[in-house]
Design an enzyme around this catalytic site. Structure first.
Site, PDB file in Angstrom:
ATOM      1  N   CYS A 119       7.758   3.200  -6.481  1.00  0.00           N
ATOM      2  CA  CYS A 119       7.493   1.857  -5.930  1.00  0.00           C
ATOM      3  C   CYS A 119       7.066   0.859  -6.994  1.00  0.00           C
ATOM      4  O   CYS A 119       7.046  -0.350  -6.746  1.00  0.00           O
ATOM      5  CB  CYS A 119       6.429   1.943  -4.841  1.00  0.00           C
ATOM      6  SG  CYS A 119       6.918   3.038  -3.509  1.00  0.00           S
ATOM      7  N   HIS A 260       2.959  -4.831  -3.655  1.00  0.00           N
ATOM      8  CA  HIS A 260       3.924  -3.871  -3.104  1.00  0.00           C
ATOM      9  C   HIS A 260       3.673  -3.740  -1.608  1.00  0.00           C
ATOM     10  O   HIS A 260       2.525  -3.662  -1.165  1.00  0.00           O
ATOM     11  CB  HIS A 260       3.745  -2.527  -3.815  1.00  0.00           C
ATOM     12  CG  HIS A 260       4.515  -1.421  -3.175  1.00  0.00           C
ATOM     13  ND1 HIS A 260       5.847  -1.539  -2.866  1.00  0.00           N
ATOM     14  CD2 HIS A 260       4.138  -0.185  -2.757  1.00  0.00           C
ATOM     15  CE1 HIS A 260       6.257  -0.415  -2.304  1.00  0.00           C
ATOM     16  NE2 HIS A 260       5.237   0.417  -2.225  1.00  0.00           N
ATOM     17  N   ASN A 290       8.246  -0.030   3.879  1.00  0.00           N
ATOM     18  CA  ASN A 290       8.100   0.166   2.436  1.00  0.00           C
ATOM     19  C   ASN A 290       9.493   0.428   1.846  1.00  0.00           C
ATOM     20  O   ASN A 290      10.089   1.466   2.117  1.00  0.00           O
ATOM     21  CB  ASN A 290       7.163   1.360   2.204  1.00  0.00           C
ATOM     22  CG  ASN A 290       6.953   1.672   0.734  1.00  0.00           C
ATOM     23  OD1 ASN A 290       7.644   1.145  -0.136  1.00  0.00           O
ATOM     24  ND2 ASN A 290       6.002   2.546   0.447  1.00  0.00           N
TER      25      ASN A 290
END
Ligand code: COA
Length: 336
Positions: A119, A260, A290
């Protein structure tokens, strides 16, 4: 003796693409034992996108890249390198997804390669592009965070399958002499001591693909969510404080904080600890979940398309992911 003029790296355009298939919490509650209420309360996610069976990560990446290239108002022929951050590449090992994307775009005889920082991928990409440009190796670099993360989701594991979604975000990083429109600073870090908190254990050289590995479903994402959550909040907050201090900037000089997009509770906890008001915090997790390496460029694109950022807007980016990896960046948006 020739004197080199200092050159800076500018994020000169942004683009994103999401697959059209919307998967709601309600849809997932028909597959695993979960509910809209649990997912919304624990994560803030209401829906995510899943790519079709015949769509691969490179297809999403190519579409996002075309938008970013068009917005940069450059000819594709000036792109010097293509770098993709992904944990869900088209092919295991080779060719890289970047090679597939570059070919789709007609970019040949230029370097194309992938990086794997989960990520945190987009922050690592920015760091790489900034170094290539400031060392005057390249002038125009296409960077893309792209994931068909649904391809590595265990749809029998309710603790992970509700969290992620597919998508891609791309940016063209260009050389400029104008420091006021550049990527001012990037910091990246990792701590492999925590590798087991978030991983896809199977099908690599440690546990090569076999009937047993597949039976145990080890090719899919495994996460110790609760432990990851605690480290994420602490690390993200510390990281932002450090990069602001290092650049002698206060949070009031930042137009948008772009964290994020893993979980609304993490975003809120970090945003509050840093003192950002909610309207200054980019938020897309509720509609995309996500999307790993794609999450930050997709969130920047969202700000751009809603008219919230303009040339010179100062963005603070902050990411965290498997590895564990993390990183942050401060940039003044260089696009039109
Ligand atoms: N639906 C319903 N119940 C669920 C569920 C789901 N989708 N997933 C887990 N549960 C259950 C668990 O089984 C557990 O039940 P138990 O108490 O009977 O054992 C309970 O909910 C609590 O689980 P827990 O994992 O402690 O929940 P949590 O509050 O930590 O939330 C996450 C789980 C995954 C949302 C959260 O930990 C998280 O977001 N972690 C970090 C993710 C992240 O940052 N990733 C970073 C990089 S990508």
């Amino acid at each position: 003796m020739s004197v080199k003029i200092p050159i800076y790296a500018s994020l000169s355009s942004i683009g994103a693409y999401v697959p059209s298939r919307i998967v709601s919490n309600e849809d997932l509650s028909k597959i695993v034992e979960t509910s809209d209420e649990w997912i919304t309360k624990r994560t803030g996610i209401k829906e995510r996108r899943f790519a079709e069976d015949n769509e691969a990560t490179s297809d999403l990446a190519t579409k996002a890249a075309r938008i970013a290239i068009e917005r940069a108002q450059i000819d594709i022929s000036v792109i010097d390198a293509v770098v993709v951050a992904t944990i869900s590449p088209d092919f295991f090992c080779m060719p890289s997804t970047a090679c597939v994307v570059a070919n789709n775009l007609g970019i040949i005889n230029k370097p194309a390669f992938d990086i794997a920082a989960a990520c945190s991928g987009f922050i690592y990409l920015l760091s790489l592009a900034k170094s290539f440009i400031e060392s005057q190796t390249y002038k125009n670099i296409l960077i893309i965070g792209a994931e068909k993360i649904s391809s590595i989701l265990d749809m029998e594991d309710r603790s992970t399958c509700v969290l992620f979604g597919d998508g891609a975000g791309a940016a063209v990083i260009r050389a400029t002499e104008d420091k006021s429109l550049s990527v001012l600073d990037v910091q990246c870090a990792a701590n492999g001591q925590y590798q087991e908190l978030l991983m896809t254990p199977g099908c690599g050289s440690r546990y090569p693909a076999s009937a047993e590995i597949l039976r145990e479903r080890l090719q899919f994402i495994k996460m110790k969510g609760n432990e990851t959550f605690k480290i994420a909040v602490k690390t993200l907050t510390k990281d932002v404080v450090e990069i602001l201090q290092r650049n002698h900037l206060s949070k009031d000089e930042i137009d948008f904080f772009v964290p994020h997009q893993a979980n609304l509770r993490i975003i809120s906890a970090v945003g509050e600890a840093l003192g950002f008001s909610s309207e200054k915090v980019a938020l897309t997790v509720q509609k995309y979940g996500n999307t790993s390496a794609a999450s930050i460029p997709m969130a920047i694109n969202d700000l751009y398309e809603s008219g919230k950022i303009k040339q010179g807007s100062k963005l603070l980016l902050d990411a965290f992911g498997g590895g564990l990896t993390w990183g942050s960046a401060i940039l003044a948006f260089g696009g039109q």
